[in-house]
Structures are given as C-alpha cells and as structure tokens.
Design an enzyme around this catalytic site. Sequence first.
Site, mmCIF file in Angstrom:
data_model
loop_
_atom_site.group_PDB
_atom_site.id
_atom_site.type_symbol
_atom_site.label_atom_id
_atom_site.label_comp_id
_atom_site.label_asym_id
_atom_site.label_seq_id
_atom_site.Cartn_x
_atom_site.Cartn_y
_atom_site.Cartn_z
ATOM 1 N N ASP A 412 0.748 -1.293 0.002
ATOM 2 C CA ASP A 412 -0.025 -0.016 0.112
ATOM 3 C C ASP A 412 0.932 1.312 0.053
ATOM 4 O O ASP A 412 0.389 2.504 0.056
ATOM 5 C CB ASP A 412 -0.981 0.060 1.223
ATOM 6 C CG ASP A 412 -0.187 -0.103 2.424
ATOM 7 O OD1 ASP A 412 1.176 -0.476 2.490
ATOM 8 O OD2 ASP A 412 -0.831 0.065 3.520
ATOM 9 N N GLN A 413 2.201 1.203 -0.173
ATOM 10 C CA GLN A 413 3.109 2.451 -0.181
ATOM 11 C C GLN A 413 2.729 3.382 -1.318
ATOM 12 O O GLN A 413 2.338 2.594 -2.669
ATOM 13 C CB GLN A 413 4.312 2.214 0.085
ATOM 14 C CG GLN A 413 5.207 1.348 -1.113
ATOM 15 C CD GLN A 413 6.662 1.288 -0.779
ATOM 16 O OE1 GLN A 413 6.732 0.449 0.135
ATOM 17 N NE2 GLN A 413 7.538 1.619 -1.775
ATOM 18 N N GLY A 439 12.021 9.995 -25.251
ATOM 19 C CA GLY A 439 12.345 9.618 -26.566
ATOM 20 C C GLY A 439 13.312 8.291 -26.858
ATOM 21 O O GLY A 439 12.784 7.365 -26.557
ATOM 22 N N GLY A 440 14.359 8.633 -27.173
ATOM 23 C CA GLY A 440 15.367 7.478 -27.598
ATOM 24 C C GLY A 440 15.108 7.069 -28.895
ATOM 25 O O GLY A 440 14.262 7.411 -29.754
ATOM 26 N N GLU A 482 15.894 11.360 -31.813
ATOM 27 C CA GLU A 482 16.629 10.891 -33.175
ATOM 28 C C GLU A 482 15.962 10.891 -34.320
ATOM 29 O O GLU A 482 15.135 9.763 -34.483
ATOM 30 C CB GLU A 482 17.361 9.644 -32.419
ATOM 31 C CG GLU A 482 18.054 9.616 -31.069
ATOM 32 C CD GLU A 482 18.416 8.228 -30.669
ATOM 33 O OE1 GLU A 482 18.647 7.408 -31.745
ATOM 34 O OE2 GLU A 482 18.899 8.033 -29.400
ATOM 35 N N MET A 548 26.286 11.701 -29.009
ATOM 36 C CA MET A 548 26.356 10.005 -29.123
ATOM 37 C C MET A 548 27.351 9.541 -29.916
ATOM 38 O O MET A 548 27.127 8.931 -30.962
ATOM 39 C CB MET A 548 24.913 9.802 -29.563
ATOM 40 C CG MET A 548 23.923 10.081 -28.545
ATOM 41 S SD MET A 548 22.119 9.482 -28.921
ATOM 42 C CE MET A 548 21.710 10.411 -30.192
ATOM 43 N N THR A 549 28.701 9.721 -29.410
ATOM 44 C CA THR A 549 29.753 9.287 -30.397
ATOM 45 C C THR A 549 30.099 7.902 -30.243
ATOM 46 O O THR A 549 31.105 7.220 -29.704
ATOM 47 C CB THR A 549 30.937 10.267 -29.798
ATOM 48 O OG1 THR A 549 31.292 9.804 -28.223
ATOM 49 C CG2 THR A 549 30.824 11.576 -30.048
ATOM 50 N N TRP A 688 26.517 4.646 -22.271
ATOM 51 C CA TRP A 688 25.113 3.876 -22.625
ATOM 52 C C TRP A 688 25.487 2.502 -22.309
ATOM 53 O O TRP A 688 26.346 2.085 -23.216
ATOM 54 C CB TRP A 688 24.606 4.007 -23.877
ATOM 55 C CG TRP A 688 23.353 3.113 -24.135
ATOM 56 C CD1 TRP A 688 23.204 1.851 -24.529
ATOM 57 C CD2 TRP A 688 22.050 3.623 -23.938
ATOM 58 N NE1 TRP A 688 22.187 1.333 -24.804
ATOM 59 C CE2 TRP A 688 21.227 2.365 -24.328
ATOM 60 C CE3 TRP A 688 21.321 4.609 -23.441
ATOM 61 C CZ2 TRP A 688 19.887 2.329 -24.032
ATOM 62 C CZ3 TRP A 688 19.909 4.632 -23.170
ATOM 63 C CH2 TRP A 688 19.089 3.596 -23.763
#
Length: 708
Positions: A412-413, A439-440, A482, A548-549, A688
């Site tokens: 119930d939390q 997004g992504g 992207e 994002m290399t 990532w």
Amino acid sequence: MSTAPPRRAPLFRRVAAALAVLTLPVAGLVAVAGPAEAAASATATYTKVSDWGTGFEGKWTVKNTGTTTLNSWAVEWDYPAGTAVTSAWDATVTSSGTHWTGKNVGWNGTLAPGATISFGFNGTGSGAPSGCKVNGGSCDGGTTPTDNPPSAPGTPTASGVTDTSLTLNWAAATDDKGIKNYDVFRGGAKIATVTGTSYADSGLTKGTTYSYTVVARDTIDQTGPASGALSVTTTGGTNPTDNPPSAPGTPTGSGITETAITVSWAAATDDKGVKNYDLYRGGAKIATVTGTSYTDTGLTKATPYQYHVVARDTADQTGAASAQATLTTAGVTDPPPGGAVKLGYFTNWGVYGRNYHVKNLVTSGSAAKITHINYAFGNVQGGACTIGDAYADYDKAYTADQSVDGVADTWDQPLRGNFNQLRKLKKQYPNIKILWSFGGWTWSGGFGQAAANPTAFANSCYNLVEDPRWADVFDGIDLDWEYPNACGLSCDTSGAASFKNLMQAVRAKFGANNLVTAAISADGSNGGKLDLADYAGAAPYTDFYNVMTYDFFGAWDAKGPTAPHSPLTSYSGIPIAGFNSEAAITKLKGKGIPGSKLNLGIGFYGRGWTGVTQATPGGTATGPAAGTYEQGIEDYKVLKNTCPSTGTIAGTAYAKCGSNWWSYDTPATIASKMTWTKQQGLRGAFFWEFSGDTTNGELANAIHTGLQ
C-alpha cells in the site's frame, strides 16, 4: 504497454519516408494452464518501414488478442527467392531455404492479453512476405501479403518548360491490386503526392537544372521502386559563355585573439570579374564581403572554428568552395563549471531480462563514481511527454534483498518501482542528479508533433516530471530526439528550427533551477545530421549536450567492412568520412557551441560481425555476430572474457576471435578518451548504459578516474 525496450539502436541506419503495412490476422493455439483451458490467439502485423533501393527495413508486430497470457511466440513467413533477411533485432531470426522464423528473445516472450511486441530486421530484395503463421496458426483472413508492391513508373518527361515552372508526365505503374497515388521527388526530396500521371512544378529558378523521379504507391500503401531520373533545365539562365568563378584560396588566420580571428584568402578568378565572397563558419554563412579578408568576432577562447569561402561573379554565379581551414582562438580552456560530468543511462526495461536494478549501482561501486543518471525512457505521444513503462517506473514491488536500503516495499505504499529505488539512492548519494530522459531511438517519432506546439509539449513534460508522487526524484529533463529534421527510425520534417524552439520552450517551463539537456547526433560529415538542425541556436537553453559518439559503424551493414563502432579519430580506410568523435566535436565547436556544453559518449558494449577472416579493421563479413539480446551487439562484461581485445585503432579496441570480429571500449581506451576529453575542454562524459558494465563497475571507474 509491452516491456520491449525502446532500444538505443544503430544511430545512422538509413530510413526512407515510404511506409507499407500488411495486417495478417492469425490464430495459434497455445496450451495455457487454468480451469477453462482457454486458447490464446494472436495477430501479426508486417510493416515495411523503409526501402532504400538496395535494401529495406521490415518489422513484425505480434499482439495477444486472446484472454490468456502468451508465454512465447514465433512468427513464420516465406520470402520469394532473391529476398532475404540480413540482420535482425529483438528476435532470433533463422531461415530454412526461403522459409523464415522469428522467435522471441529472453525478455520479450511473455505477452499479456492485449499486449504487443515488435521485432525488426534489415533485408535485401523486393519480395513481400507470404504464408504468415504465429505459433503454428495459419493466416485466416484480412489483407494478405500476396499483394505485391507496384512497379516503377515510366521515366518522367517534361513539357511547358519556362523560367520558373514545368510540367512532368510519366507512364503509369502497374500493380496487382491497383495504384493509389504517386510521390514526386525533386533532387531526392518529395515535393508532391498526386493521383494522376502528371504534375506541374512551379516556383523554380531560371537557368537551373533539376532532377526528378516518381514512386508509385498501391492501395495498401506499399511503394515500389523509383522511376528513372529526369534531368531538366529551366529557361532564362545566364549567358552560358559567362563561366562561374574559380574557388578562392584556402583561408588563413591572423590577428588571432581569444575572441576574434581575421580570416584571409587568395582571390578567385572569373572571366567577367568577381563581385564578392561569402564566408562560412561551421557550414553557416556569416558574412558577404567584397575584399579577401574578414574579421570574425564574438568567438570563444581556445576553440577551433572551420572556415571556407565561396566567390560570386557579376552575374551572381557562385563557384566552387575553397578548401576548409580550421582556425583556433587563443587562450586556455576553462575547466568545466561545477566539475566534470560523469553520467550514465539507467534503462527501465533492464529490470526484466537483464535483471539489473538500481541497487546494482551501489553494489558495483558505480554510484560513488557518477554525477548524473539519465533514466530511460519516457515516451513522446500525442505531442506530450508520457510514461514509458508504468510497472517498472513506479509499481514494481522490491523485496528487502533487492532494495537499495534493504527495506522491502509494502503493498500500500504510494510509490514503488524504479522511482522509489532512485529516491533511496539519492538519500545515500545526495550529489547525484537524476534526469528523466524522453524519446530514444524507438520513441522519437512523436517529437515532430511535439514541435508543432512547443509550449504545450513543455507543459506536459513539466507536469509529468514534477508529479507530486516523484517530484523529489528528478532534477531535470533530457530530450533524446533521434533526429530533428533528419531520419532515425522514422524521418522528421519539422524543419531546422524545431529543435531550438522545443528546447527554448522546455527551458522556459522548467526554469533555471532544473537541468535541461539533450542527446544529439555525432554525425560530423559534411551536410550530415549536425548540419540539419539548429543545435547552436538551442545550446543557450541547455545545460549540456550528450554527443552520441558511438554506433558509427555496425553489422546493419551485414557484409562489412568491419570498423570500430566508436572511433575517437579518423583513420586510413574509415568507411565514412566524418563518422568519428573528433569530427563531431570539432563541427559542434565550429558552430559556436563551447566545449563546456559537450559530453563525450562511451558505449558499454561492442558491435560485431561474423564470417570474418581479416584480423584488422576493413574486412568483409557474412552477417552480424551472435549476441545475448540482439545480433551484432554484446555487453562489455561478456566480451572482455569471450573475445578479449587483440588491437586498437582510432582510440577504440577491436578483437578477432574465431570468425567473429568485435569493437568495444576497454578501461585502457576509455582512459585515453578521457585524456582527450579534458584536452578538448569538454564538460565530461556519459555512457550507454550501466548494465553492460562488470559487476564491479570497471568501465564507470575508468571514466571517473580518467576525468579526475
């Protein structure tokens, strides 16, 4: 929604605008325990996501239309000879002759009633699937995949050519079910969709050559191959005996200070005389001058800028551009404000098949060595920020042994799931800032609609992030689009200003006390993704960009050549110029974005091919190497043991083991990349994602140590 991950998939996959969908209702009997011994039923939907001529991207979506849970699924179909799958993701795809089967991987086999799951693949050939089955049940109605795509229309012809307009005509395409309409392309960009076989194009420039092609679409929205290309020139051009000017000399710099550079060049030549010169910085025109020098001011100290010059003659013809020169302002780069950023992505779907939880950040030691967490991902739907996975985000109950603080959740939390675990993490590590990332790769398709009303989008995001149930968990928002005004999994056409407008609205709503960041492309090629949106204009509204290399190269190019997926620099034989970290960072700085707003990206995984005989990069392959969750990709924690590094190129490790070839970063290559990061005056680094690291967090530690 499904628990399938909105994947960080190949960042440079080619995606065309065409979309064809075939819905295949099927029923398959699956034994399910229970008093009713109910039968499960499913549908499978085939989508031809894109077609770039030499290949295509397809997708199957399986939906549980029954009332009982599916515990596994398998989709079968046939392709005609000459059509084949070359790589796949989110399913294990195999073949026997022309018969293909896609089966679930570990994390996505269970489908609750009403749930869906998709898997995708790249292929070659022009054939359509047929004979679809799901779990052994045959197709039994609806649109069948025996509806073939249309043929190519005839090569267009032009009539009524004037200074500013012309009329195109073409022979009709053929299709077994009928033609719906035609897309007309000028210079590779779609300009019209018409139902007939002609189109009047207007608003053209006199004396200019244009190229046209036409693509047919059938009644179920399948598109066929493009027609032959027509090249036609409007009337009224300049006197053809007046040649355009030559290229000016390569620019040089003088009088260089921390904020200014005087750029000079050798004059161009022209048979009728040079009128003036356009000077470009970072691909954007900054001045038109009549002389052969210009003083560029308002620059940032210790920052490289790229310049080239184009001459214009008295007939307003422009010539070829000069060679590009990189000129750097004086001074020493200031250290990043507030210390170096050490940011990691935590994925909400990682709590399923990967069994990776917030507590793992503590037990691995990584929590003590990071400054920020990006929680991935929230969705973007209907122009608004929405929940990505409600169960993982705030409903999943944790036992005492799974919980960060050793205290079990109760039924119930008010808040459970990852959000509650992150709240507990922040209590133990109050220095960590947590951003909710939206997004992504999979969920960027909604940003175009969001950009149509930036204020409404920003309000929706603020209301979600600042929901009273978890407002204390998050310190800001990250947008992972992207890509704006370019193609990712889908293509965006919202315009170059849309990204800046969106970031401006988000900053205005979230204010100065919240973090606002974005993950952006690392395409450093000329005319690439970084040149298609106003990243410089958006920079003032962001705390930093995560560049994002990684994912520059991978087994989506199934035959190779093998190449490191995250090269720091270029090297002899690199498959695509500009696809490396140095090129991306240099281009962004050249646009006026300071290094203190840029983070270098590191992948905690490798990308690989199989069927490789050459140990060094540049070899041929037969397809993607096998991976635990997806072909062609594997976690670092696996590769360090199964395929140890055998060499390094462009700052990234590679490994040849058997017929497999992999590239990935190691603690040693990360150390060199962090040295480079500091030399460039960057804000820091991000990665990532956490679950790819070892149980003792050795890659996160390498970033932490390297940025000290």
